[in-house]
Design a protein around this motif. Sequence first.
Motif, PDB file in Angstrom:
ATOM      1  N   PHE A  37       0.860  -1.174   0.000  1.00  0.00           N
ATOM      2  CA  PHE A  37       0.000   0.000   0.000  1.00  0.00           C
ATOM      3  C   PHE A  37       0.899   1.227   0.000  1.00  0.00           C
ATOM      4  CE2 PHE A  37      -4.474  -1.163   1.103  1.00  0.00           C
ATOM      5  CZ  PHE A  37      -4.307  -2.528   1.112  1.00  0.00           C
ATOM      6  N   GLN A  39       0.806   5.622   1.081  1.00  0.00           N
ATOM      7  CA  GLN A  39       0.051   6.691   1.720  1.00  0.00           C
ATOM      8  C   GLN A  39       0.790   8.002   1.534  1.00  0.00           C
ATOM      9  OE1 GLN A  39      -0.961   5.966   5.834  1.00  0.00           O
ATOM     10  NE2 GLN A  39      -2.682   7.385   5.707  1.00  0.00           N
ATOM     11  N   ARG A  45      -4.539   5.470   3.027  1.00  0.00           N
ATOM     12  CA  ARG A  45      -3.662   4.402   2.565  1.00  0.00           C
ATOM     13  C   ARG A  45      -4.319   3.719   1.359  1.00  0.00           C
ATOM     14  NH1 ARG A  45      -0.393   1.108   7.077  1.00  0.00           N
ATOM     15  NH2 ARG A  45      -0.145   3.307   7.668  1.00  0.00           N
ATOM     16  N   ALA A 107      -7.327  -1.414   3.180  1.00  0.00           N
ATOM     17  CA  ALA A 107      -6.339  -1.455   4.252  1.00  0.00           C
ATOM     18  C   ALA A 107      -6.915  -2.112   5.507  1.00  0.00           C
ATOM     19  CB  ALA A 107      -5.857  -0.041   4.569  1.00  0.00           C
ATOM     20  N   TYR A 110      -6.029  -5.759   6.047  1.00  0.00           N
ATOM     21  CA  TYR A 110      -4.611  -6.092   6.250  1.00  0.00           C
ATOM     22  C   TYR A 110      -4.195  -5.813   7.689  1.00  0.00           C
ATOM     23  CZ  TYR A 110      -3.741  -6.690   1.244  1.00  0.00           C
ATOM     24  OH  TYR A 110      -3.754  -7.154  -0.053  1.00  0.00           O
ATOM     25  N   TRP A 113       1.304  -4.569   9.742  1.00  0.00           N
ATOM     26  CA  TRP A 113       1.965  -3.555   8.929  1.00  0.00           C
ATOM     27  C   TRP A 113       3.414  -3.343   9.365  1.00  0.00           C
ATOM     28  CZ3 TRP A 113      -0.562  -1.986   4.737  1.00  0.00           C
ATOM     29  CH2 TRP A 113      -1.960  -2.013   4.735  1.00  0.00           C
TER      30      TRP A 113
END
Length: 123
Positions: A37, A39, A45, A107, A110, A113
């Motif tokens: 991803f 951002q 994101r 996001a 998920y 991170w």
Amino acid sequence: QVQLVESGGGLVQAGDSLRLSCLASGRVISSSALGWFRQAPGKEREFVAAIRWMGHTTNYANSVRGRFTISKDSDKRTIYLQINNLKPEDTAVYYCGNAASVWAVSARDYDSWGQGTQVTVSS
């Protein structure tokens, strides 16, 4: 629990290429996926691409298809994001996360991170 560490970002000029890396440690469920991803400041994101941990299935955001390539080296437990012909609008922090499905594009789907790696493209 999966731990993810991104690397490979930097300050580049428009038209350059970069390869980002995401190293996975811990237990990654074989049917799950790792995804990239990004951002940008003041923005949400945004999904970029994902690849299934086992197998070769990939998924790309339409906006990056053709310039971005996601791949993996299973022996190194690492996924990569090759970005070609970088544009100033690619400037963002790029994150790696883990999801249950390679088709997940939100996001919210998920977790685990990493800390992110900054990509800055000058014009």
